[in-house]
Design a protein around this motif. Structure first.
Motif, PDB file in Angstrom:
ATOM      1  N   LEU A   1     -29.787  26.192  24.091  1.00  0.00           N
ATOM      2  CA  LEU A   1     -29.519  25.315  22.952  1.00  0.00           C
ATOM      3  C   LEU A   1     -28.059  25.361  22.521  1.00  0.00           C
ATOM      4  O   LEU A   1     -27.571  24.430  21.881  1.00  0.00           O
ATOM      5  CB  LEU A   1     -30.416  25.702  21.773  1.00  0.00           C
ATOM      6  N   GLU A   2     -27.364  26.434  22.843  1.00  0.00           N
ATOM      7  CA  GLU A   2     -25.957  26.551  22.462  1.00  0.00           C
ATOM      8  C   GLU A   2     -25.029  25.825  23.421  1.00  0.00           C
ATOM      9  O   GLU A   2     -23.831  25.717  23.151  1.00  0.00           O
ATOM     10  CB  GLU A   2     -25.571  28.039  22.413  1.00  0.00           C
ATOM     11  N   ALA A   3     -25.566  25.327  24.516  1.00  0.00           N
ATOM     12  CA  ALA A   3     -24.734  24.692  25.532  1.00  0.00           C
ATOM     13  C   ALA A   3     -24.566  23.206  25.247  1.00  0.00           C
ATOM     14  O   ALA A   3     -25.316  22.601  24.482  1.00  0.00           O
ATOM     15  CB  ALA A   3     -25.354  24.895  26.915  1.00  0.00           C
ATOM     16  N   GLU A   4     -23.573  22.634  25.909  1.00  0.00           N
ATOM     17  CA  GLU A   4     -23.310  21.197  25.828  1.00  0.00           C
ATOM     18  C   GLU A   4     -23.635  20.573  27.175  1.00  0.00           C
ATOM     19  O   GLU A   4     -22.927  20.767  28.151  1.00  0.00           O
ATOM     20  CB  GLU A   4     -21.836  20.933  25.474  1.00  0.00           C
ATOM     21  N   GLY A   5     -24.714  19.827  27.218  1.00  0.00           N
ATOM     22  CA  GLY A   5     -25.086  19.170  28.463  1.00  0.00           C
ATOM     23  C   GLY A   5     -26.103  19.969  29.254  1.00  0.00           C
ATOM     24  O   GLY A   5     -26.280  21.179  29.072  1.00  0.00           O
ATOM     25  N   VAL A   6     -26.765  19.269  30.160  1.00  0.00           N
ATOM     26  CA  VAL A   6     -27.849  19.860  30.938  1.00  0.00           C
ATOM     27  C   VAL A   6     -27.330  20.915  31.905  1.00  0.00           C
ATOM     28  O   VAL A   6     -27.876  22.019  32.007  1.00  0.00           O
ATOM     29  CB  VAL A   6     -28.615  18.759  31.697  1.00  0.00           C
ATOM     30  N   ALA A   7     -26.276  20.589  32.621  1.00  0.00           N
ATOM     31  CA  ALA A   7     -25.751  21.518  33.617  1.00  0.00           C
ATOM     32  C   ALA A   7     -25.271  22.812  32.968  1.00  0.00           C
ATOM     33  O   ALA A   7     -25.539  23.913  33.460  1.00  0.00           O
ATOM     34  CB  ALA A   7     -24.611  20.863  34.401  1.00  0.00           C
ATOM     35  N   SER A   8     -24.568  22.688  31.842  1.00  0.00           N
ATOM     36  CA  SER A   8     -24.086  23.869  31.132  1.00  0.00           C
ATOM     37  C   SER A   8     -25.244  24.707  30.611  1.00  0.00           C
ATOM     38  O   SER A   8     -25.226  25.940  30.695  1.00  0.00           O
ATOM     39  CB  SER A   8     -23.181  23.456  29.974  1.00  0.00           C
ATOM     40  N   ALA A   9     -26.267  24.052  30.077  1.00  0.00           N
ATOM     41  CA  ALA A   9     -27.433  24.778  29.561  1.00  0.00           C
ATOM     42  C   ALA A   9     -28.157  25.511  30.677  1.00  0.00           C
ATOM     43  O   ALA A   9     -28.588  26.660  30.505  1.00  0.00           O
ATOM     44  CB  ALA A   9     -28.381  23.811  28.868  1.00  0.00           C
ATOM     45  N   GLU A  10     -28.266  24.870  31.819  1.00  0.00           N
ATOM     46  CA  GLU A  10     -28.952  25.504  32.943  1.00  0.00           C
ATOM     47  C   GLU A  10     -28.216  26.754  33.407  1.00  0.00           C
ATOM     48  O   GLU A  10     -28.838  27.790  33.669  1.00  0.00           O
ATOM     49  CB  GLU A  10     -29.075  24.508  34.095  1.00  0.00           C
TER      50      GLU A  10
END
Length: 210
Positions: free
Chosen positions: A85-94
């Motif tokens: 949840l702290e990430a920006e975007g799908v790739a970063s979250a993954e």
């Protein structure tokens, strides 16, 4: 000095030092078991309920409340989801959730190598004590001119006790190691499920861009 002479030199000290070594190792293993049990107990949570609440909050686009709910949970699964949840975007979250999963796994596996090593090698340490005891038994038999004496029976009994202690130390260590490994696999599996919930939400957002 050949191997026989070395073994005879070691046998002069008896096999009791092997037993004390096994006892010391069993105390260390017991301490690890307690420490790991406390960790797993203190980090447990109702992940099924947590997943349901997280899914509801994300469906309502209440990301801030979902983040707070994850921070309140002591579980490793919540830590993984919070990283996404702290990430920006799908790739970063993954990537963040994968990294957090590895960190959580390393935390849960801490000191388990001692249990695995002890479980595999304690019987051999006990067998060393048995070999030393048998060597001393032959020396006692030789000194008594082939007569069965109380000293001979004492040496044989001490040799057999060494093997028994080795097995008694190994069995709980192996059982605890397998149990903790099973718990780790379950925790990592549930963390992966939570991670997919976060990824599904991020991919469904209109602003998600890959």
């Amino acid at each position: 000095m050949d191997i026989i002479e070395r073994l005879l030199a070691i046998s002069q000290y008896g096999s009791r030092w092997v037993m004390w070594l096994l006892i010391a190792l069993s105390v260390a293993a017991f301490a690890v078991m307690i420490e790991r049990a406390v960790l797993f107990f203190s980090s447990r949570d109702d992940t099924a309920r947590l997943r349901g609440e997280l899914r509801r909050l994300l469906r309502e686009n209440d990301v801030e409340l979902a983040r707070r709910r994850l921070e309140e949970s002591p579980s490793f699964e919540a830590r993984v989801a919070a990283a996404g949840l702290e990430a920006e975007g799908v790739a970063s979250a993954e990537e963040r959730m994968q990294g957090e999963t590895e960190l959580c796994k390393l935390t849960m596996e801490k000191n388990l190598a001692l249990l695995g090593t002890l479980g595999n090698n304690a019987p051999f340490i006990g067998l060393l004590g048995t070999v030393i005891g048998i060597v001393r038994s032959f020396r006692e038999l030789q000194s008594s001119s082939g007569q069965v004496s109380a000293g001979l029976m004492s040496e044989i009994g001490e040799a057999l006790v060494a093997t028994a202690i080795g097995l008694l130390v190994a069995l709980p260590a192996v059982a605890a190691f397998n149990l903790f490994q099973r718990l780790i696999r379950a925790r990592v599996g549930r963390a992966t499920v939570m991670a997919h919930e976060i990824l599904a939400y991020l991919k469904a957002r209109p602003s998600a861009a890959e």
